[in-house]
Design a protein around this motif. Structure first.
Motif, PDB file in Angstrom:
ATOM      1  N   ALA A  46      -4.720  -7.066  -1.989  1.00 36.05           N
ATOM      2  CA  ALA A  46      -3.319  -7.237  -2.403  1.00 36.05           C
ATOM      3  C   ALA A  46      -2.802  -5.987  -3.108  1.00 36.05           C
ATOM      4  O   ALA A  46      -1.687  -5.520  -2.834  1.00 36.05           O
ATOM      5  N   VAL A  47      -3.609  -5.425  -4.006  1.00 36.58           N
ATOM      6  CA  VAL A  47      -3.194  -4.211  -4.720  1.00 36.58           C
ATOM      7  C   VAL A  47      -3.071  -3.050  -3.742  1.00 36.58           C
ATOM      8  O   VAL A  47      -2.130  -2.253  -3.813  1.00 36.58           O
ATOM      9  N   SER A  48      -3.999  -2.955  -2.800  1.00 38.64           N
ATOM     10  CA  SER A  48      -3.959  -1.886  -1.807  1.00 38.64           C
ATOM     11  C   SER A  48      -2.676  -1.947  -0.978  1.00 38.64           C
ATOM     12  O   SER A  48      -2.027  -0.922  -0.734  1.00 38.64           O
ATOM     13  N   PRO A 111      -3.783  17.164  -5.856  1.00 35.79           N
ATOM     14  CA  PRO A 111      -2.526  17.694  -6.382  1.00 35.79           C
ATOM     15  C   PRO A 111      -1.315  17.169  -5.617  1.00 35.79           C
ATOM     16  O   PRO A 111      -1.429  16.726  -4.485  1.00 35.79           O
ATOM     17  N   GLY A 112      -0.178  17.224  -6.269  1.00 34.77           N
ATOM     18  CA  GLY A 112       1.089  16.952  -5.598  1.00 34.77           C
ATOM     19  C   GLY A 112       1.386  15.491  -5.377  1.00 34.77           C
ATOM     20  O   GLY A 112       0.569  14.616  -5.652  1.00 34.77           O
ATOM     21  N   PRO A 113       2.559  15.222  -4.837  1.00 35.01           N
ATOM     22  CA  PRO A 113       2.993  13.842  -4.654  1.00 35.01           C
ATOM     23  C   PRO A 113       2.192  13.081  -3.606  1.00 35.01           C
ATOM     24  O   PRO A 113       2.130  11.878  -3.616  1.00 35.01           O
ATOM     25  N   GLY A 114       1.555  13.784  -2.694  1.00 31.87           N
ATOM     26  CA  GLY A 114       0.816  13.105  -1.642  1.00 31.87           C
ATOM     27  C   GLY A 114      -0.627  12.825  -1.990  1.00 31.87           C
ATOM     28  O   GLY A 114      -1.424  12.572  -1.103  1.00 31.87           O
ATOM     29  N   ALA A 115      -0.991  12.882  -3.260  1.00 34.94           N
ATOM     30  CA  ALA A 115      -2.387  12.695  -3.672  1.00 34.94           C
ATOM     31  C   ALA A 115      -2.927  11.349  -3.211  1.00 34.94           C
ATOM     32  O   ALA A 115      -2.197  10.383  -3.069  1.00 34.94           O
ATOM     33  N   GLY A 116      -4.230  11.302  -3.000  1.00 36.96           N
ATOM     34  CA  GLY A 116      -4.874  10.058  -2.628  1.00 36.96           C
ATOM     35  C   GLY A 116      -5.187   9.226  -3.862  1.00 36.96           C
ATOM     36  O   GLY A 116      -4.929   9.639  -4.993  1.00 36.96           O
ATOM     37  N   ALA A 117      -5.736   8.048  -3.637  1.00 36.11           N
ATOM     38  CA  ALA A 117      -6.046   7.156  -4.754  1.00 36.11           C
ATOM     39  C   ALA A 117      -7.262   6.309  -4.403  1.00 36.11           C
ATOM     40  O   ALA A 117      -7.565   6.072  -3.240  1.00 36.11           O
ATOM     41  N   LEU A 118      -7.933   5.836  -5.434  1.00 37.87           N
ATOM     42  CA  LEU A 118      -9.177   5.097  -5.287  1.00 37.87           C
ATOM     43  C   LEU A 118      -9.156   3.862  -6.180  1.00 37.87           C
ATOM     44  O   LEU A 118      -8.834   3.949  -7.363  1.00 37.87           O
ATOM     45  N   LEU A 119      -9.493   2.715  -5.605  1.00 35.19           N
ATOM     46  CA  LEU A 119      -9.687   1.471  -6.356  1.00 35.19           C
ATOM     47  C   LEU A 119     -11.181   1.167  -6.340  1.00 35.19           C
ATOM     48  O   LEU A 119     -11.820   1.266  -5.293  1.00 35.19           O
ATOM     49  N   VAL A 120     -11.746   0.780  -7.479  1.00 33.70           N
ATOM     50  CA  VAL A 120     -13.189   0.535  -7.569  1.00 33.70           C
ATOM     51  C   VAL A 120     -13.460  -0.720  -8.393  1.00 33.70           C
ATOM     52  O   VAL A 120     -12.863  -0.929  -9.449  1.00 33.70           O
TER      53      VAL A 120
END
Length: 160
Positions: A46-48, A111-120
């Motif tokens: 859901a968060v993803s 860096p920048g607005p297109g940065a990735g993200a990680l949920l753990v």
């Protein structure tokens, strides 16, 4: 002639009842662990999805606001990030780990607005040598989103 049970018969019955009770307790504990893991994975899906909606709107994942670089910082960052998703209307509430208040972690990288993200988060019913179907990862080290590194971690990686 007296009728009744002998002491041996009573002890055998008590022993059988004790054995059955221990099997039932063990199986219900296992079911509870699987249930908590299912909730963790459901929360993350859901968060993803909400993160992707946020990304579609702002061309960036929500920022890290919990500081760096401890597990507590990343847990704070998760709660702050999801609160942003709630405020924006992408998700109804901030989910929490069913047994560990610091169990969910978030980190935006690059860096920048297109940065990735990680949920753990960490699953209870997965052996620490598991690879494959749980999208294993090594959080907060190099090679975060590896599907070949054994771990109890359940991760969802958003690449940039």
């Amino acid at each position: 002639m007296k009728r009744g049970f002998t002491l041996i018969e009573l002890l055998v019955v008590v022993g059988i009842i004790g054995l059955l009770a221990s099997v039932i307790v063990a199986s219900t504990q296992s079911a509870r662990m699987r249930s908590r893991d299912a909730k963790r994975m459901s929360d993350f899906k859901a968060v993803s999805t909400a993160m992707q909606l946020y990304y579609d709107k702002y061309n960036a994942y929500p920022p890290n606001l919990g500081g760096c670089c401890t597990a507590q910082n990343h847990s704070d960052s998760f709660r702050t990030m999801v609160a942003t998703l709630v405020t924006e209307g992408f998700i109804p509430n901030v989910p929490s780990d069913p047994s560990d208040p610091t169990g969910y972690r978030y980190y935006r990288y690059g860096p920048g607005p297109g940065a990735g993200a990680l949920l753990v988060t960490y699953l209870e019913t997965v052996d620490s040598t598991t690879v494959g179907p749980y999208n294993s990862c090594r959080p907060f080290t190099a090679n975060w989103c590896s599907s070949t590194v054994p771990s109890k971690a359940y991760c969802i990686c958003h690449h940039y």
